[in-house]
Design a protein around this motif. Structure first.
Motif, PDB file in Angstrom:
ATOM      1  N   GLU A  30       0.816  -1.216   0.000  1.00  0.00           N
ATOM      2  CA  GLU A  30       0.000   0.000   0.000  1.00  0.00           C
ATOM      3  C   GLU A  30       0.854   1.273   0.000  1.00  0.00           C
ATOM      4  O   GLU A  30       0.312   2.369   0.076  1.00  0.00           O
ATOM      5  N   ARG A  31       2.167   1.149  -0.076  1.00  0.00           N
ATOM      6  CA  ARG A  31       3.042   2.329  -0.044  1.00  0.00           C
ATOM      7  C   ARG A  31       2.728   3.307  -1.171  1.00  0.00           C
ATOM      8  O   ARG A  31       2.788   4.496  -0.994  1.00  0.00           O
ATOM      9  N   HIS A  32       2.424   2.801  -2.339  1.00  0.00           N
ATOM     10  CA  HIS A  32       2.158   3.653  -3.503  1.00  0.00           C
ATOM     11  C   HIS A  32       0.681   3.614  -3.886  1.00  0.00           C
ATOM     12  O   HIS A  32       0.344   3.684  -5.060  1.00  0.00           O
ATOM     13  N   ALA A  33      -0.179   3.515  -2.895  1.00  0.00           N
ATOM     14  CA  ALA A  33      -1.596   3.254  -3.161  1.00  0.00           C
ATOM     15  C   ALA A  33      -2.300   4.395  -3.895  1.00  0.00           C
ATOM     16  O   ALA A  33      -3.115   4.163  -4.753  1.00  0.00           O
ATOM     17  N   ARG A  34      -2.027   5.634  -3.539  1.00  0.00           N
ATOM     18  CA  ARG A  34      -2.687   6.794  -4.158  1.00  0.00           C
ATOM     19  C   ARG A  34      -4.209   6.660  -4.157  1.00  0.00           C
ATOM     20  O   ARG A  34      -4.878   7.011  -5.123  1.00  0.00           O
ATOM     21  N   GLY A  35      -4.765   6.099  -3.080  1.00  0.00           N
ATOM     22  CA  GLY A  35      -6.216   5.979  -2.965  1.00  0.00           C
ATOM     23  C   GLY A  35      -6.807   4.753  -3.634  1.00  0.00           C
ATOM     24  O   GLY A  35      -8.015   4.552  -3.595  1.00  0.00           O
ATOM     25  N   PHE A  36      -5.988   3.940  -4.254  1.00  0.00           N
ATOM     26  CA  PHE A  36      -6.456   2.735  -4.933  1.00  0.00           C
ATOM     27  C   PHE A  36      -5.837   1.539  -4.225  1.00  0.00           C
ATOM     28  O   PHE A  36      -4.623   1.353  -4.239  1.00  0.00           O
ATOM     29  N   SER A  37      -6.672   0.722  -3.604  1.00  0.00           N
ATOM     30  CA  SER A  37      -6.186  -0.369  -2.757  1.00  0.00           C
ATOM     31  C   SER A  37      -5.648  -1.540  -3.584  1.00  0.00           C
ATOM     32  O   SER A  37      -5.977  -1.708  -4.758  1.00  0.00           O
ATOM     33  N   SER A  38      -4.860  -2.349  -2.915  1.00  0.00           N
ATOM     34  CA  SER A  38      -4.352  -3.576  -3.545  1.00  0.00           C
ATOM     35  C   SER A  38      -5.509  -4.514  -3.876  1.00  0.00           C
ATOM     36  O   SER A  38      -5.478  -5.210  -4.893  1.00  0.00           O
ATOM     37  N   GLN A  41      -7.037  -3.378  -7.073  1.00  0.00           N
ATOM     38  CA  GLN A  41      -6.204  -3.782  -8.199  1.00  0.00           C
ATOM     39  C   GLN A  41      -6.390  -5.272  -8.484  1.00  0.00           C
ATOM     40  O   GLN A  41      -6.491  -5.678  -9.643  1.00  0.00           O
ATOM     41  N   PHE A  42      -6.458  -6.069  -7.426  1.00  0.00           N
ATOM     42  CA  PHE A  42      -6.659  -7.505  -7.601  1.00  0.00           C
ATOM     43  C   PHE A  42      -7.987  -7.789  -8.305  1.00  0.00           C
ATOM     44  O   PHE A  42      -8.048  -8.592  -9.234  1.00  0.00           O
ATOM     45  N   VAL A  43      -9.039  -7.123  -7.861  1.00  0.00           N
ATOM     46  CA  VAL A  43     -10.354  -7.301  -8.488  1.00  0.00           C
ATOM     47  C   VAL A  43     -10.293  -6.891  -9.961  1.00  0.00           C
ATOM     48  O   VAL A  43     -10.804  -7.592 -10.836  1.00  0.00           O
ATOM     49  N   ALA A  44      -9.633  -5.778 -10.244  1.00  0.00           N
ATOM     50  CA  ALA A  44      -9.519  -5.302 -11.627  1.00  0.00           C
ATOM     51  C   ALA A  44      -8.741  -6.289 -12.496  1.00  0.00           C
ATOM     52  O   ALA A  44      -9.134  -6.587 -13.632  1.00  0.00           O
ATOM     53  N   MET A  45      -7.659  -6.834 -11.971  1.00  0.00           N
ATOM     54  CA  MET A  45      -6.845  -7.756 -12.756  1.00  0.00           C
ATOM     55  C   MET A  45      -7.544  -9.106 -12.941  1.00  0.00           C
ATOM     56  O   MET A  45      -7.424  -9.732 -13.992  1.00  0.00           O
ATOM     57  N   LEU A  46      -8.304  -9.531 -11.930  1.00  0.00           N
ATOM     58  CA  LEU A  46      -9.085 -10.758 -12.075  1.00  0.00           C
ATOM     59  C   LEU A  46     -10.182 -10.554 -13.119  1.00  0.00           C
ATOM     60  O   LEU A  46     -10.424 -11.426 -13.960  1.00  0.00           O
ATOM     61  N   PHE A  47     -10.817  -9.391 -13.076  1.00  0.00           N
ATOM     62  CA  PHE A  47     -11.830  -9.033 -14.082  1.00  0.00           C
ATOM     63  C   PHE A  47     -11.199  -9.071 -15.479  1.00  0.00           C
ATOM     64  O   PHE A  47     -11.780  -9.593 -16.425  1.00  0.00           O
ATOM     65  N   ALA A  87      -0.722   1.655 -10.479  1.00  0.00           N
ATOM     66  CA  ALA A  87      -0.720   0.536  -9.527  1.00  0.00           C
ATOM     67  C   ALA A  87       0.005  -0.668 -10.120  1.00  0.00           C
ATOM     68  O   ALA A  87       0.809  -1.317  -9.436  1.00  0.00           O
ATOM     69  N   ASN A  88      -0.242  -0.962 -11.390  1.00  0.00           N
ATOM     70  CA  ASN A  88       0.418  -2.093 -12.034  1.00  0.00           C
ATOM     71  C   ASN A  88       1.933  -1.891 -12.109  1.00  0.00           C
ATOM     72  O   ASN A  88       2.694  -2.847 -12.011  1.00  0.00           O
ATOM     73  N   GLU A  89       2.341  -0.669 -12.254  1.00  0.00           N
ATOM     74  CA  GLU A  89       3.770  -0.379 -12.366  1.00  0.00           C
ATOM     75  C   GLU A  89       4.483  -0.370 -11.014  1.00  0.00           C
ATOM     76  O   GLU A  89       5.625  -0.790 -10.903  1.00  0.00           O
ATOM     77  N   HIS A  90       3.811   0.095  -9.956  1.00  0.00           N
ATOM     78  CA  HIS A  90       4.485   0.325  -8.682  1.00  0.00           C
ATOM     79  C   HIS A  90       4.222  -0.703  -7.578  1.00  0.00           C
ATOM     80  O   HIS A  90       4.972  -0.744  -6.609  1.00  0.00           O
ATOM     81  N   ARG A  91       3.173  -1.487  -7.698  1.00  0.00           N
ATOM     82  CA  ARG A  91       2.906  -2.485  -6.656  1.00  0.00           C
ATOM     83  C   ARG A  91       3.837  -3.670  -6.839  1.00  0.00           C
ATOM     84  O   ARG A  91       4.111  -4.089  -7.962  1.00  0.00           O
ATOM     85  N   PRO A  92       4.279  -4.251  -5.730  1.00  0.00           N
ATOM     86  CA  PRO A  92       5.171  -5.415  -5.856  1.00  0.00           C
ATOM     87  C   PRO A  92       4.430  -6.639  -6.404  1.00  0.00           C
ATOM     88  O   PRO A  92       3.384  -7.022  -5.876  1.00  0.00           O
ATOM     89  N   TRP A  93       4.983  -7.220  -7.433  1.00  0.00           N
ATOM     90  CA  TRP A  93       4.369  -8.407  -8.036  1.00  0.00           C
ATOM     91  C   TRP A  93       4.387  -9.582  -7.057  1.00  0.00           C
ATOM     92  O   TRP A  93       3.578 -10.498  -7.158  1.00  0.00           O
TER      93      TRP A  93
END
Length: 135
Positions: A30-38, A41-47, A87-93
């Motif tokens: 969540e360090r680079h969250a900018r108001g968008f939670s992990s 992002q997970f829900v979006a990527m699963l979608f 989020a895709n660029e900055h969150r740890p894979w």
């Protein structure tokens, strides 16, 4: 009272939020969250994966079209393309790798009989355990 859950919701129920949030803390995602939670992002990527979306525009547009249902999945609003890209660029894979391994561990033993043989357990049967009935 019978609850009806979408298949998407049933899949998300296989990943307990408590475990997911513990993994988020472990990887400090969540360090680079900018108001968008992990979780968002997970829900979006699963979608994206389930809907065979090929671009950020398709993902964000599809999520925006079903925005009322997103709240029930724990996502307040559909992300913008720039937010999802960031989020895709900055969150740890490693976060999502760990979630995959948690889910794989659950699924590995899910179809075993007491004698060690495999049996088939459908998603519908798993969802019924969680109180959802697909109609």
């Amino acid at each position: 009272m019978t609850r009806v859950c979408s298949i998407f919701s049933q899949i998300l129920q296989l990943i307990p939020r408590v475990e997911f949030e513990a993994t988020v803390r472990k990887y400090r995602a969540e360090r680079h969250a900018r108001g968008f939670s992990s979780w968002g992002q997970f829900v979006a990527m699963l979608f994206c994966h389930l809907g065979h979306a090929k671009s950020l525009r398709e993902i964000c547009g599809g999520l925006a079209a079903s925005e009322g249902k997103l709240r029930h999945l724990g996502v307040p609003t559909a992300p913008s393309r720039s937010t999802l890209a960031y989020a895709n660029e900055h969150r740890p894979w490693q976060l999502y790798e760990a979630v995959f391994h948690q889910l794989l561990g659950k699924c590995s033993g899910a179809g075993r009989e007491p004698d060690g043989k495999h049996s088939e357990i459908s998603l519908q049967e798993q969802a019924a355990k969680h109180g959802c009935h697909g109609d």
